[in-house]
Design an enzyme around this catalytic site. Sequence first.
Site, mmCIF file in Angstrom:
data_model
loop_
_atom_site.group_PDB
_atom_site.id
_atom_site.type_symbol
_atom_site.label_atom_id
_atom_site.label_comp_id
_atom_site.label_asym_id
_atom_site.label_seq_id
_atom_site.Cartn_x
_atom_site.Cartn_y
_atom_site.Cartn_z
ATOM 1 N N TYR A 72 0.879 -1.189 0.000
ATOM 2 C CA TYR A 72 0.000 0.000 0.000
ATOM 3 C C TYR A 72 0.911 1.231 0.000
ATOM 4 O O TYR A 72 0.829 2.076 0.881
ATOM 5 C CB TYR A 72 -0.947 0.000 1.201
ATOM 6 N N GLU B 20 1.286 -1.292 -5.004
ATOM 7 C CA GLU B 20 0.304 -0.208 -4.930
ATOM 8 C C GLU B 20 -0.707 -0.424 -6.062
ATOM 9 O O GLU B 20 -0.335 -0.830 -7.155
ATOM 10 C CB GLU B 20 1.042 1.135 -5.058
ATOM 11 N N ASP C 83 0.323 -0.132 5.068
ATOM 12 C CA ASP C 83 -0.333 1.159 5.321
ATOM 13 C C ASP C 83 -1.633 1.193 4.517
ATOM 14 O O ASP C 83 -1.780 1.978 3.599
ATOM 15 C CB ASP C 83 0.631 2.279 4.885
ATOM 16 N N CYS D 48 -5.083 3.964 9.330
ATOM 17 C CA CYS D 48 -5.920 5.155 9.517
ATOM 18 C C CYS D 48 -7.274 4.752 10.077
ATOM 19 O O CYS D 48 -8.203 5.546 10.097
ATOM 20 C CB CYS D 48 -6.070 5.918 8.200
HETATM 21 N N1 SAH Z 1 2.135 4.401 2.258
HETATM 22 C C1 SAH Z 1 1.680 5.524 1.478
HETATM 23 C C2 SAH Z 1 0.213 5.409 1.046
HETATM 24 C C3 SAH Z 1 -0.786 5.073 2.106
HETATM 25 S S1 SAH Z 1 -2.476 5.294 1.645
HETATM 26 C C4 SAH Z 1 1.946 6.800 2.204
HETATM 27 O O1 SAH Z 1 2.279 6.799 3.393
HETATM 28 O O2 SAH Z 1 1.845 7.847 1.587
HETATM 29 C C5 SAH Z 1 -2.965 3.745 1.099
HETATM 30 C C6 SAH Z 1 -2.563 3.404 -0.316
HETATM 31 O O3 SAH Z 1 -3.067 2.096 -0.606
HETATM 32 C C7 SAH Z 1 -3.145 4.315 -1.389
HETATM 33 O O4 SAH Z 1 -2.096 4.775 -2.208
HETATM 34 C C8 SAH Z 1 -4.103 3.408 -2.175
HETATM 35 O O5 SAH Z 1 -4.144 3.725 -3.553
HETATM 36 C C9 SAH Z 1 -3.499 2.049 -1.957
HETATM 37 N N2 SAH Z 1 -4.399 0.884 -2.055
HETATM 38 C C10 SAH Z 1 -5.717 0.814 -1.775
HETATM 39 N N3 SAH Z 1 -6.178 -0.432 -1.904
HETATM 40 C C11 SAH Z 1 -5.116 -1.195 -2.285
HETATM 41 C C12 SAH Z 1 -4.951 -2.579 -2.575
HETATM 42 N N4 SAH Z 1 -5.981 -3.423 -2.499
HETATM 43 N N5 SAH Z 1 -3.726 -3.010 -2.907
HETATM 44 C C13 SAH Z 1 -2.670 -2.149 -2.972
HETATM 45 N N6 SAH Z 1 -2.768 -0.845 -2.708
HETATM 46 C C14 SAH Z 1 -3.973 -0.360 -2.367
#
Ligand code: SAH
Length: 449
Positions: A309, A330, A378, A405
């Site tokens: 993520y 991602e 995350d 979150c």
């Molecule tokens: N670690 C990063 C983003 C966290 S937000 C930071 O700290 O900035 C969560 C992220 O997960 C987002 O970018 C979203 O697009 C992604 N996401 C959502 N569902 C997902 C999934 N099923 N698999 C992979 N990524 C995902």
Amino acid sequence: MQKNQIVELEITDLSYEAMGVAHYEGMTIFVNNAIPGEVVKAKILKVKKSFAFAKIDEIIKESPDRIKVKLNQWVQTGLASLAHIKYDKQLDFKKQQVVNLLKKAHMDNIKVDETVASPEETGYRNKAQVPVRMVKGQLEIGFFRRHSHDLVPLTNFFTTDPEIDRVLVAVRDILRKYKVPAYDEIHNKGEVRYLDVRRSKATGEIMVILVCLHKDFPQLPKVAAEISNLKDVVSIVLNYNPKKTNVILGKKDYLVFGKSQITDKIGDVEFKISPQSFFQINSLQTPRLYDLAIKKANLSPDDVVIDAYSGIGTIGLSVAKHVKAVRGIEIVKDAVEDANENAKLNGITNAKYVTGKAEEIMPRWANEGLKSDVIFVDPPRKGLTPEFINAAVKTGPKKVVYISCNPATQVRDLELFKEHGYSFDEISPVDMFPQTPHVESVTVLTKEN
Ligand code: SAH
């Protein structure tokens, strides 16, 4: 109990949505903007079987934790539904949310740290997504009243960087000048649905995204020319969202002026950010969140790290120079492209990001025999899936650092990790979203011997 009835209530608790909680004749009553310790006369708004919603009619005994909010609308709209509570009490509230969840899960032995305060209590957001609607025949920007789509016009967004508010209001005035229609969601007509404005604190660069019903509209060239003259605007994007939906951004972006990304910095790592990419919204608190997570990870130079993520790779790229390799996952393609570009931009050669669902990529990696030492996760509010957790565990990490979150899904997922022989002894709430009830929390799971 009946609608419009006035009852006297003693507020004993705050719900996770920051409503005052009271008990009355066997019913639980949720009172908008009431604070524990207060005695209020409340007007009943809605009655359900075992609970009801109410609003304050009169405060009989006021809490010492209450502060006067400059604009009622901030609290009304849910833009800042904790703004009437002193900041240190907001921090206590967030800690208490985590304590309550752990208690429910019979994990009372886990230590919950004091919530890490945000360096800025207001004006901290580096991004604002505000709806545009016609109100009394005039184009307005603002925020929706809680649980509704009634636009409350606003020009001071309180939690947003004032430089962003400046641009929001200027763009509103330009749209008015050229008589661009606001979006009409009932008939799925009109033009501008949202303004999405982002600003990098590190470089001052501002991106303006006009979220529109069509790919183009007659006034666009003139509107864009005027927006491009606003101070610090380096990028204007038209986001095309033709659907009848509550989702803010459509899938297609058209660059109207300037650059397609803005540049920001976390610590000494530089990041380019595209319109579709997630970027942590509290610029000054993010490095503190990451430092805490990275400290908990206790990394060594030989470690293979997974950044799941990953967004634009902010966590993985912050640690890449101190470990052997970083592999990232991602779901948003543009964010993955940003992440790989950001690796290059910072001279990082041992990090690679792929596009896909974490719950699908992780099992594939595990089946291919990938071994990891530390995994950062995350996820969005819904948390992880059992498939992801099973696969993550199969790669054999010594540690899993879980940034969340939504502590409710985090606690649920931590229980699953426990079943796989991972343990944790503390959770640290970090306040990424002052004035709102949102709770961010970090914990580290360690593999038991
Ligand atoms: N670690 C990063 C983003 C966290 S937000 C930071 O700290 O900035 C969560 C992220 O997960 C987002 O970018 C979203 O697009 C992604 N996401 C959502 N569902 C997902 C999934 N099923 N698999 C992979 N990524 C995902």
